[in-house]
Design a protein around this motif. Structure first.
Motif, mmCIF file in Angstrom:
data_model
loop_
_atom_site.group_PDB
_atom_site.id
_atom_site.type_symbol
_atom_site.label_atom_id
_atom_site.label_comp_id
_atom_site.label_asym_id
_atom_site.label_seq_id
_atom_site.Cartn_x
_atom_site.Cartn_y
_atom_site.Cartn_z
ATOM 1 N N HIS A 41 76.100 30.899 49.011
ATOM 2 C CA HIS A 41 76.310 29.605 49.651
ATOM 3 C C HIS A 41 77.508 29.652 50.590
ATOM 4 N N LEU A 42 78.568 30.288 50.151
ATOM 5 C CA LEU A 42 79.761 30.422 50.977
ATOM 6 C C LEU A 42 79.460 31.225 52.238
ATOM 7 N N ASN A 43 78.652 32.268 52.093
ATOM 8 C CA ASN A 43 78.283 33.080 53.254
ATOM 9 C C ASN A 43 77.479 32.264 54.262
ATOM 10 N N SER A 44 76.562 31.427 53.766
ATOM 11 C CA SER A 44 75.773 30.595 54.689
ATOM 12 C C SER A 44 76.659 29.556 55.364
ATOM 13 N N GLN A 45 77.611 28.996 54.616
ATOM 14 C CA GLN A 45 78.537 28.039 55.218
ATOM 15 C C GLN A 45 79.419 28.713 56.265
ATOM 16 N N LEU A 46 79.826 29.942 56.005
ATOM 17 C CA LEU A 46 80.639 30.684 56.960
ATOM 18 C C LEU A 46 79.859 30.956 58.241
ATOM 19 N N ALA A 47 78.586 31.298 58.110
ATOM 20 C CA ALA A 47 77.745 31.518 59.286
ATOM 21 C C ALA A 47 77.591 30.225 60.081
ATOM 22 N N GLN A 48 77.422 29.109 59.387
ATOM 23 C CA GLN A 48 77.305 27.815 60.063
ATOM 24 C C GLN A 48 78.618 27.456 60.754
ATOM 25 N N LEU A 49 79.742 27.716 60.103
ATOM 26 C CA LEU A 49 81.049 27.459 60.699
ATOM 27 C C LEU A 49 81.246 28.305 61.953
ATOM 28 N N HIS A 50 80.840 29.556 61.883
ATOM 29 C CA HIS A 50 80.957 30.446 63.048
ATOM 30 C C HIS A 50 80.124 29.909 64.217
#
Length: 105
Positions: A41-50
């Motif tokens: 989940h954190l990885n997907s949020q990081l991709a969205q933030l990027h």
């Protein structure tokens, strides 16, 4: 007959019920799966933030260009106002010659 006395409480290091013992044995597995799920989940949020940061950088770049154009438009607008004032000012000078009401003196 009196009921038998309750068994002594277990030592603090052991769980007091079979549920607690069962839960302790599954904690490492569920903890690992929870950790993996949270990392995913954190990885997907990081991709969205990027992606959002990239969009923001693009918008800031466009806004900087637009600000330069708005500044030049402001200069043009000011020049038009000054030239209009000069033209109207010359018209006011000719009014003085005609008496102010458009008729010759």
């Amino acid at each position: 007959m009196a009921p038998p006395p309750p068994p002594p409480p277990p030592p603090p290091s052991q769980p007091s019920s079979s549920y607690g013992r069962h839960r302790q044995s599954t904690v490492p597995q569920s903890s690992a799966s929870n950790k993996q799920r949270q990392l995913s989940h954190l990885n997907s949020q990081l991709a969205q933030l990027h992606a959002h940061i990239s969009d923001l950088e693009n918008l800031v770049r466009i806004t900087a260009v637009q600000a330069e154009h708005i500044r030049s438009l402001g200069g043009i607008h000011g020049a038009l106002l000054m030239s209009a004032a000069k033209v109207l000012g010359e018209g006011a000078g000719s009014e003085n010659e005609t008496g102010g009401d458009g008729r010759n003196k």
